[in-house]
Motif scaffolding. Structure first.
Motif, short mmCIF file in Angstrom:
data_model
loop_
_atom_site.label_atom_id
_atom_site.label_comp_id
_atom_site.label_asym_id
_atom_site.label_seq_id
_atom_site.Cartn_x
_atom_site.Cartn_y
_atom_site.Cartn_z
N ASP A 162 43.22 46.00 40.27
CA ASP A 162 42.28 45.34 39.35
C ASP A 162 42.42 43.82 39.35
OD1 ASP A 162 41.15 47.74 38.64
OD2 ASP A 162 42.41 48.03 36.88
N GLY A 163 42.38 43.25 40.54
CA GLY A 163 42.39 41.80 40.67
C GLY A 163 43.77 41.17 40.73
N ARG A 164 44.81 41.97 40.62
CA ARG A 164 46.17 41.43 40.62
C ARG A 164 46.89 41.82 41.91
NH1 ARG A 164 51.20 42.88 36.53
NH2 ARG A 164 52.55 41.15 37.16
N ASN A 165 47.47 40.83 42.58
CA ASN A 165 48.25 41.08 43.78
C ASN A 165 49.63 41.59 43.38
OD1 ASN A 165 49.51 41.09 46.26
ND2 ASN A 165 49.72 38.86 46.39
N LEU A 166 49.93 42.85 43.72
CA LEU A 166 51.21 43.43 43.35
C LEU A 166 52.25 43.35 44.47
CD1 LEU A 166 50.08 46.71 41.51
CD2 LEU A 166 50.30 44.38 40.62
#
Length: 242
Positions: A162-166
């Motif tokens: 959801d738009g976050r680089n993990l």
């Protein structure tokens, strides 16, 4: 029928084994209709913006013996086909380990990827569960071409949500995010459990079902494409050699 492999040894608190097998309700659709829907998703993905891109996988280094010191967890290597699922506004796509689009070959998994997220990149393996729930490696190639309804995706890492680089987060934080997304599913997309018990105990368990290797991962490791010394692959070794 849903089956799972029950492994010996410790692990995280969420589960006691790697779930394999199971059937998805979407398979009641005809194969032709399913392939048509997957093709439609792929065409729409080509014209819509905001697509996530394939990330080359992190590759474990082969070693003679797995690490037994602190700071490592172990996962069972299911000897399937390394696969990456990408979900975004363009739909669902599945890629092979070298970045080829295999969405139509894996169409039952693509149709089952209705996860509670807007966008995600998930790393894992495609397998075929055998009669006892353990991976049936010889049947995998035939199932892709003749019985794709038997295919199951086992997820072991998540790189984007959801738009976050993990990818820059430590492994255990990524595993927690992955569990929250897919950990309760026993269908076509399942969660690969990690274990904190000794590698020897895990080898004793997997040897009984015909598997022979594990992947050891540093708990604080970040996801980095290409060969890695924070992911190690070791095959079964005798206790006398331990």
């Amino acid at each position: 029928m849903r089956r799972c492999l029950q492994w010996l040894g410790g692990g995280s608190a969420q589960a006691a084994g790697i779930q394999v097998g199971g059937m998805s309700g979407c398979l009641c659709r005809s194969a032709a209709a399913a392939r048509s829907k997957v093709a439609s998703l792929r065409k729409r993905a080509k014209v819509n913006g905001g697509r996530l891109e394939f990330i080359p996988p992190q590759i474990p280094t082969r070693v003679e013996e797995p690490p037994e010191d602190e700071g490592w967890v172990h996962e069972v290597n299911l000897d399937g086909y390394r696969t990456q699922i990408i979900i975004d506004k363009g739909g669902v796509r599945l890629y092979s380990n070298n970045g080829r689009d295999w969405t139509t070959k894996y169409w039952p998994i693509a149709l089952a990827a209705e996860l509670p997220c807007r966008a995600a990149i998930i790393d894992g393996e495609v397998i075929v569960p055998g009669e006892q729930g353990d991976p049936d490696c010889p049947a995998l190639e035939a199932a892709i071409w003749n019985e794709p309804s038997r295919l199951v995706f086992v997820a072991f890492d998540i790189l984007h949500l959801d738009g976050r680089n993990l990818a820059s987060l430590p492994l255990l934080q990524r595993k927690q995010a992955l569990w929250q997304l897919v950990g309760h599913d026993l269908g076509k997309i399942q969660y690969s459990e990690h274990f904190e018990s000794s590698a020897l105990a895990i080898f004793r368990a997997i040897e009984k079902v015909g598997l022979e290797s594990i992947i050891s991962k540093r708990v604080d490791s970040r996801y980095r494409s290409g060969p890695s010394n924070t992911w190690l692959r070791a095959k079964y070794f005798e206790e006398a050699d331990f």
